[in-house]
Scaffold this motif. Sequence first.
Motif, short mmCIF file in Angstrom:
data_model
loop_
_atom_site.label_atom_id
_atom_site.label_comp_id
_atom_site.label_asym_id
_atom_site.label_seq_id
_atom_site.Cartn_x
_atom_site.Cartn_y
_atom_site.Cartn_z
N GLN A 9 35.77 -5.50 29.97
CA GLN A 9 36.00 -4.93 28.56
C GLN A 9 34.72 -3.90 28.17
OE1 GLN A 9 35.91 -8.68 26.26
NE2 GLN A 9 37.85 -7.93 25.37
N THR B 186 33.36 0.39 29.52
CA THR B 186 33.65 1.56 29.84
C THR B 186 32.77 2.37 30.75
OG1 THR B 186 32.64 2.72 28.08
CG2 THR B 186 35.24 2.21 27.55
N HIS C 67 28.78 15.08 27.06
CA HIS C 67 28.43 13.67 26.54
C HIS C 67 27.26 13.39 27.16
CE1 HIS C 67 29.39 9.89 24.66
NE2 HIS C 67 28.99 9.46 25.74
N MET D 110 27.56 9.52 31.09
CA MET D 110 28.86 10.11 31.50
C MET D 110 29.35 9.95 32.94
SD MET D 110 31.39 11.71 29.92
CE MET D 110 32.81 11.62 30.82
N THR E 139 39.63 -0.30 35.91
CA THR E 139 39.13 -1.35 34.78
C THR E 139 39.63 -2.67 34.69
OG1 THR E 139 38.79 0.37 32.98
CG2 THR E 139 39.44 -1.67 32.14
N ALA F 236 44.95 5.62 32.03
CA ALA F 236 43.51 5.04 32.28
C ALA F 236 43.03 4.38 30.96
CB ALA F 236 42.74 5.88 32.64
N ILE F 237 41.76 3.48 31.16
CA ILE F 237 41.37 2.94 29.84
C ILE F 237 39.73 3.47 29.82
CG2 ILE F 237 40.43 0.78 28.87
CD1 ILE F 237 42.87 -0.42 29.98
N ASN F 238 39.29 3.86 28.79
CA ASN F 238 37.84 4.19 28.72
C ASN F 238 37.51 4.42 27.21
OD1 ASN F 238 35.00 5.98 29.35
ND2 ASN F 238 36.13 4.74 31.32
N GLU F 239 36.33 5.00 27.04
CA GLU F 239 35.74 5.55 25.63
C GLU F 239 36.68 5.76 24.31
OE1 GLU F 239 33.97 7.07 23.40
OE2 GLU F 239 32.03 6.75 23.50
N VAL G 6 33.77 12.72 25.69
CA VAL G 6 33.92 11.74 26.89
C VAL G 6 35.35 12.37 27.56
CG1 VAL G 6 34.42 9.58 27.77
CG2 VAL G 6 32.74 10.00 25.97
N GLY H 121 37.86 -4.11 24.86
CA GLY H 121 36.51 -4.18 24.40
C GLY H 121 36.31 -3.08 23.17
N TRP I 104 34.76 -0.67 22.75
CA TRP I 104 34.73 0.81 22.84
C TRP I 104 35.97 1.22 23.75
CZ3 TRP I 104 31.62 2.92 19.44
CH2 TRP I 104 30.44 2.28 18.91
N GLN I 105 36.86 0.41 23.94
CA GLN I 105 37.93 0.73 24.88
C GLN I 105 39.12 1.21 24.21
OE1 GLN I 105 38.14 -2.85 27.20
NE2 GLN I 105 37.60 -1.57 29.01
N TYR J 32 43.97 5.69 27.47
CA TYR J 32 44.12 7.36 27.69
C TYR J 32 45.42 7.75 28.41
CZ TYR J 32 38.92 7.95 27.38
OH TYR J 32 37.68 8.24 27.00
#
Lengths: 143, 143, 143
Positions: A44, A46, A81, A89, A100, C51-54, C60, C114, C116-117, C120
Amino acid sequence: MFWDQVSFQLRPQPRGVHLITREVLAHIPQLNQINVGLLHLFIQHTSASLAINENADPTVRSDVRRHLDILVPENAPHYQHTYEGPDDMPAHIKSILTGTELTIPIKNGALALGTWQGIYLCEHRNAAGGRRVIATLQGNLKS
Amino acid sequence: MFWDQVSFQLRPQPRGVHLITREVLAHIPQLNQINVGLLHLFIQHTSASLAINENADPTVRSDVRRHLDILVPENAPHYQHTYEGPDDMPAHIKSILTGTELTIPIKNGALALGTWQGIYLCEHRNAAGGRRVIATLQGNLKS
Amino acid sequence: MFWDQVSFQLRPQPRGVHLITREVLAHIPQLNQINVGLLHLFIQHTSASLAINENADPTVRSDVRRHLDILVPENAPHYQHTYEGPDDMPAHIKSILTGTELTIPIKNGALALGTWQGIYLCEHRNAAGGRRVIATLQGNLKS
């Protein structure tokens, strides 16, 4: 049909690539009740990621770490960033490249990993805390 | 609710990126009994990987191979894990970047791939044997 | 045991990395009936990826896009697959590096992302249409 989901925190690790197969298994003893199924692992965060690779020689893991640092360097001039530090970053980009989440087959109460396979935590930050993982298990119970 | 799991060996392939959709399907005829479900494919090795991409023009696959060879070159000065040959450590890194496992939706007895999508075996070693894959199928049976 | 599968088209996006969590959720209201389960997302294309990210700072996403453009440049001399335009072959490689599909845990009627997730869409073509996604949901219903 069995379903279970547990959330646990991995031990904090320094930046680098770490073998966590045993640590993950310790959190999911219900695995050994499943005859045929799947384990899903989801981190969970990033700036850390999960992967599967070689479980024997630790230089594989340090080489992976060094290579990721070359593919995604700190302080690249195109980063905007930057306010969370030079490791932040690159950590996001490395997480996207490595992934992930993982799904691993379960067979006869154990993970059906190949002989040389283990689960990696790829920790991309210099000073992160313990990372939270959601494990979801599903399958047919052993008779 | 249907669950099945089969283990099979892919035909040995030279280093490169290979379209294996038909070969995979030949090992899982039970797919056509499933109305809605998921196929999970897991390669039990650390120097070959699975991906999904273009199924038509073979130059896509040779370009992917050449690009991976540039992103992860042999004999990089930072590799410490060198005793299994110059193609070994790059194979581990390429496997992590492209991925060990895939989940593909099943719809009405077939894989719900897009028109141009196929399953790739990414063989990163120069002289590997046939790679072992675990296929796990789950879903609702057709009525 | 609940199973459902829906196919939907994302809004067309320019080349770049886009946060689509809300757009995806709008297509799968049945998610909130599931107590414990998994959502699988599969993009039926070979030049866009997931994808998974911020989820917070848009820089970002623009940094990820710029970095992918550096790792997989246009007009590299080793590309043979060039007849669909300079953005095409890089799009295939970027899709393989970032991934065609995602599995996300479901907990108590919501995605267990999470804090912050987010999800994308990585759109690698300059002028693509809306991308088609297959969402497969499975799990135990809330009682």
